[in-house]
Design an enzyme around this catalytic site. Structure first.
Site, PDB file in Angstrom:
ATOM      1  N   ARG A   1      17.003 -20.498  31.698  1.00  0.00           N
ATOM      2  CA  ARG A   1      16.988 -20.035  33.095  1.00  0.00           C
ATOM      3  C   ARG A   1      18.320 -19.360  33.419  1.00  0.00           C
ATOM      4  O   ARG A   1      18.364 -18.340  34.096  1.00  0.00           O
ATOM      5  CB  ARG A   1      16.741 -21.207  34.060  1.00  0.00           C
ATOM      6  CG  ARG A   1      15.350 -21.816  34.007  1.00  0.00           C
ATOM      7  CD  ARG A   1      14.273 -20.819  34.427  1.00  0.00           C
ATOM      8  NE  ARG A   1      14.502 -20.278  35.747  1.00  0.00           N
ATOM      9  CZ  ARG A   1      14.139 -20.841  36.902  1.00  0.00           C
ATOM     10  NH1 ARG A   1      13.471 -21.975  36.875  1.00  0.00           N
ATOM     11  NH2 ARG A   1      14.389 -20.285  38.058  1.00  0.00           N
TER      12      ARG A   1
ATOM     13  N   ASP B   1       2.461 -27.766  33.290  1.00  0.00           N
ATOM     14  CA  ASP B   1       3.284 -27.877  34.500  1.00  0.00           C
ATOM     15  C   ASP B   1       2.700 -29.013  35.332  1.00  0.00           C
ATOM     16  O   ASP B   1       1.596 -29.518  35.045  1.00  0.00           O
ATOM     17  CB  ASP B   1       3.243 -26.529  35.259  1.00  0.00           C
ATOM     18  CG  ASP B   1       4.137 -26.501  36.509  1.00  0.00           C
ATOM     19  OD1 ASP B   1       5.010 -27.384  36.648  1.00  0.00           O
ATOM     20  OD2 ASP B   1       3.947 -25.594  37.348  1.00  0.00           O
TER      21      ASP B   1
ATOM     22  N   ARG C   1      13.393 -18.886  47.678  1.00  0.00           N
ATOM     23  CA  ARG C   1      12.321 -19.796  47.239  1.00  0.00           C
ATOM     24  C   ARG C   1      11.536 -20.169  48.483  1.00  0.00           C
ATOM     25  O   ARG C   1      12.093 -20.791  49.397  1.00  0.00           O
ATOM     26  CB  ARG C   1      12.913 -21.036  46.554  1.00  0.00           C
ATOM     27  CG  ARG C   1      11.893 -22.136  46.389  1.00  0.00           C
ATOM     28  CD  ARG C   1      12.327 -23.227  45.450  1.00  0.00           C
ATOM     29  NE  ARG C   1      12.287 -22.764  44.073  1.00  0.00           N
ATOM     30  CZ  ARG C   1      12.341 -23.576  43.014  1.00  0.00           C
ATOM     31  NH1 ARG C   1      12.451 -24.877  43.185  1.00  0.00           N
ATOM     32  NH2 ARG C   1      12.285 -23.086  41.793  1.00  0.00           N
TER      33      ARG C   1
HETATM   34  N1   CP Z   1      11.620 -24.781  36.946  1.00  0.00           N
HETATM   35  C1   CP Z   1      12.195 -24.720  38.167  1.00  0.00           C
HETATM   36  O1   CP Z   1      12.078 -23.732  38.891  1.00  0.00           O
HETATM   37  O2   CP Z   1      12.942 -25.806  38.490  1.00  0.00           O
HETATM   38  P1   CP Z   1      13.587 -26.107  39.934  1.00  0.00           P
HETATM   39  O3   CP Z   1      12.426 -26.359  40.876  1.00  0.00           O
HETATM   40  O4   CP Z   1      14.420 -27.333  39.729  1.00  0.00           O
HETATM   41  O5   CP Z   1      14.383 -24.923  40.359  1.00  0.00           O
HETATM   42  N1  NVA Z   2       4.349 -25.326  39.968  1.00  0.00           N
HETATM   43  C1  NVA Z   2       5.574 -25.989  40.352  1.00  0.00           C
HETATM   44  C2  NVA Z   2       6.735 -25.365  39.661  1.00  0.00           C
HETATM   45  C3  NVA Z   2       8.060 -26.007  39.965  1.00  0.00           C
HETATM   46  C4  NVA Z   2       9.211 -25.295  39.304  1.00  0.00           C
HETATM   47  C5  NVA Z   2       5.735 -25.940  41.860  1.00  0.00           C
HETATM   48  O1  NVA Z   2       5.466 -24.894  42.464  1.00  0.00           O
HETATM   49  O2  NVA Z   2       6.137 -26.955  42.440  1.00  0.00           O
END
Ligand code: CP
Ligand code: NVA
Length: 309
Positions: free
Chosen positions: A294, A226, A104
């Site tokens: 998920r 979102d 991530r």
């Molecule tokens: N939706 C999602 O990716 O949640 P997290 O940021 O908690 O992993």
């Molecule tokens: N668009 C949001 C999604 C989080 C899962 C972000 O990138 O923070």
């Protein structure tokens, strides 16, 4: 050739459907038998995080456990991707220890760099560009509620962000009509839209881009929203909070969609901002089924990448 999972745009419709069907099958197996076959016995997943997470972190960890493998959580302080050592060296080293890597990151280019130098599959656990693991859970949830998705309409209301990008790609690959309503200046990136139009032309579906949330959700089967401020954009939060309220998903907006519309949100939600409590906790909401998916989605992505099925 090592397979990676960096964007739904890179999958054929057939591959996308294979992963979705696998996710559904692994979910059914888990529900019916109380456990999955140990498809990833002895395999190790390395999880590199530059940002916080609940769903991605926990669902990948549990997915590996339930498939007989193991997951390592590597916090932002540990690896310090690109700071303590180069992304290329991290990729070279971690590939010697683990069977698959999930990362991530802030900049998508870090994922591309990881994938370029890793000798094991790399999974995008969210970048500034897109969020394909979320997409698998989302289209699985839509299929569970709506059956075959071809010809159905998905409306995204809010920021033209990473999640919206993934939904555009998935919807147009699967033959869904896609509509997006954003404030001016927060549209999807032109190159992303161009790719969406390309996929839509191929699958014979439509993409609607508007600034009017009512137009976007008209006759929608699925409404998706979102956060208005994604991770990494915190400095803009106040400005966005002033601009986005007309794009709130609330009871009034839902009235313009189909009677059986479902509402989705990748979470975390900012209740009272992009979605009201009334909708998030109401009969149309699928937010927590989606979050559960998920887990099933991650299993499918892992098993697909590691050719475990
Ligand atoms: N939706 C999602 O990716 O949640 P997290 O940021 O908690 O992993
Ligand atoms: N668009 C949001 C999604 C989080 C899962 C972000 O990138 O923070």
């Amino acid at each position: 050739m090592v397979k990676h999972f960096l964007s739904l745009a890179a999958l054929s419709e057939k591959e996308l459907r294979q992963i979705l069907d696998l996710a559904a099958a692994l979910k059914a197996e888990q529900k019916e038998k109380g456990e999955n076959r140990p498809l990833l016995k002895g395999k190790v997943l390395g999880m590199i995080f530059q940002k916080p997470s609940l769903r991605t972190r926990v669902s990948f960890d549990v997915a590996m456990l339930q498939l007989g493998g193991h997951a390592l959580y590597l916090s932002p302080n540990e690896i310090q991707l690109g700071k303590r050592e180069s992304v290329a060296d991290v990729a070279r080293v971690i590939s010697r220890y683990v069977d698959v890597v999930m990362a991530r990151v802030f900049g998508h280019e870090d994922l591309l760099e990881l994938a370029r130098y890793a000798t094991v599959p790399v999974i995008n656990g969210l970048s500034d560009y897109n969020h394909p693991c979320q997409g698998i859970a989302d289209f699985l949830t839509m299929m569970e509620n709506k059956g075959e998705l071809r010809g159905k309409k998905l409306a995204f209301v809010g920021d033209g962000n990473n999640v919206a990008t993934t939904l555009l790609y998935g919807a147009t690959k699967l033959g869904m009509h896609f509509a997006i309503a954003t404030p001016r200046g927060y549209e999807l990136h032109p190159a992303v839209l161009e790719m969406g139009y390309h996929f839509a032309a191929h699958s014979g579906t439509t993409v609607t881009v508007t600034h009017d949330p009512v137009e976007a959700v008209r006759d929608a089967d699925v409404i998706y929203t979102d956060t208005w401020t994604s991770m990494g954009q915190e400095a803009e939060a106040e400005k966005r909070r002033a601009l986005f309220p007309p794009y709130q998903v609330n009871g009034r907006l839902l009235a313009h969609a189909k009677d059986d519309v479902i509402v989705m949100h990748c979470l975390p939600a900012h209740r009272g901002e992009e979605i009201t409590d009334e909708v998030a906790d109401g009969p149309h909401s699928r937010l927590f089924d989606q979050a559960e998916n998920r887990l099933h989605g991650q299993k499918a992505v892992l098993a697909w990448l590691l050719d475990a099925v």
